[in-house]
Design a protein around this motif. Sequence first.
Motif, PDB file in Angstrom:
ATOM      1  N   PHE A 250       0.830  -1.201   0.000  1.00 53.78           N
ATOM      2  CA  PHE A 250       0.000   0.000   0.000  1.00 53.78           C
ATOM      3  C   PHE A 250       0.865   1.251   0.000  1.00 53.78           C
ATOM      4  N   ARG A 251       1.857   1.294   0.878  1.00 43.10           N
ATOM      5  CA  ARG A 251       2.681   2.494   1.000  1.00 43.10           C
ATOM      6  C   ARG A 251       3.460   2.763  -0.290  1.00 43.10           C
ATOM      7  N   HIS A 252       3.904   1.698  -0.938  1.00 46.68           N
ATOM      8  CA  HIS A 252       4.649   1.919  -2.179  1.00 46.68           C
ATOM      9  C   HIS A 252       3.726   2.362  -3.310  1.00 46.68           C
ATOM     10  N   HIS A 253       2.665   1.608  -3.558  1.00 44.85           N
ATOM     11  CA  HIS A 253       1.839   1.878  -4.734  1.00 44.85           C
ATOM     12  C   HIS A 253       0.989   3.131  -4.566  1.00 44.85           C
ATOM     13  N   ARG A 254       0.839   3.612  -3.351  1.00 45.24           N
ATOM     14  CA  ARG A 254       0.104   4.866  -3.158  1.00 45.24           C
ATOM     15  C   ARG A 254       0.808   6.021  -3.873  1.00 45.24           C
ATOM     16  N   ARG A 255       2.111   5.939  -3.999  1.00 40.10           N
ATOM     17  CA  ARG A 255       2.858   7.015  -4.674  1.00 40.10           C
ATOM     18  C   ARG A 255       2.456   7.152  -6.125  1.00 40.10           C
ATOM     19  N   TYR A 256       2.082   6.036  -6.774  1.00 39.33           N
ATOM     20  CA  TYR A 256       1.809   6.083  -8.197  1.00 39.33           C
ATOM     21  C   TYR A 256       0.506   6.797  -8.528  1.00 39.33           C
ATOM     22  N   ARG A 257      -0.307   7.065  -7.512  1.00 41.11           N
ATOM     23  CA  ARG A 257      -1.487   7.883  -7.756  1.00 41.11           C
ATOM     24  C   ARG A 257      -1.111   9.369  -7.846  1.00 41.11           C
TER      25      ARG A 257
END
Length: 447
Positions: free
Chosen positions: A392-399
Amino acid sequence: MDFALPRELQDYLARLDAFIDDTIRPLQARDDNERYFDHRREWARTDFERDGLPRPEWEALMAEAVRLADEAGFYRFSLPREYGGEDGGNLWMAVIREHLAAKGLGLFNDLQTEHSIVGNFPVIVMLRDFGSPEQKERYIRGALEGGFHLSFGLTEPEHGSDATFMATRAVPEAREGRAGWRIDGEKMWTTGMHTASHCVVFARTEGKDGDARGITAFLVPSDTPGVRVEEYLWTFNMPTDHPRVSFTDVWVADEAVFGEPGGGLALAQAFVHENRIRQAASSLGAAVYCIEESVRYARDRTVFGQDLSRNQAIQFPLVELATQAEMLRLLIRKTAWEMDQMPHPEVERRLSDKVSMCNYWANRLCCEAADRAMQVHGGIGYSRHKPFEHIFRHHRRYRITEGSEEIQMRKVAAYLFGYMGPRKNAVPAPTPRSSTPAKPRMVEAAQ
């Protein structure tokens, strides 16, 4: 219409899995390297006493995995054959990226650092398409052999998505009899600057704020006087290699100009579609991992005398996520296949909206799937003994990065309403409204 994956691609995935099992997993298990992937992950990866940077031993381990993948013939798959690759297309790369991410976290594919045994090479694509013959000869070889590392200076403290309003300026200036440019300004999120040999610095050289033309890219050696890392910006997911960098009276010769003078934004956007479709596939794969792990746990977990999976409160949210993943997979693969059917410049004119659809929806789906996985797993899902919080913490950046989802939705809207793209001449212009208000219609009452 055939939706089956080509036999050659299925065979490639099988060889890739065998390489992971025979070579990469043993490397990950050696010398306590597992510490980089368990609940101690951030402390193992992050040097908190050195600005939160990645620990050198962690980066060395990833470099060793890349070396082994390159020797085995996997790492350069997407590159042209002239650079030792296999001309891997967008469809194959999308399938491969989803396949790897669906396996979960591991040394074979660690998206937090953009590390993978099947590499992505936007820098080499940029150099191939925009570099001078001398730049190509020097830097493409350097990028593949390890002596050339590039960071990207586009975003600024006061300007993110509005790149055409950037404050960094470059003006012509000769020094010691050589023609060149003086650069002054500041950049944010210049990822990888701690190991970069050069930074691509975008600066306005002509025109006014808001003009797409007039921005030029420069290949600036990172040790040039006046280049200074001001701070490393700590993020939701550590370690950090994303600094704020200042450029004060930085001088470079004309040979540092990268691409057409004044046409730097074209360079910045040249590889965005390939990056976005592959990153969308990775987010899809991570979402699938979260969904499948939740299903497995719900079948194994017993609550109130029966399987947790018997509860519709568990079933239905996962059903919705699985349905979205299935539909998204078809859109990603169709879009990637279509990208492979046309020259790269045509993608921007004909498919950019579909790439944006894939990307922003995949990133959102991944965050929702990771959040649901934490909920299904309960307390252990929220802990760092499971990978969901990390995903979650990593892929949240791609938003936000690679074009925020709002920017990408705006692109889709522009295509949908005919402001740009193939529908531009198909959607009729609005009919001008009369300035005279219409008279009310009088309706006689029935007798």
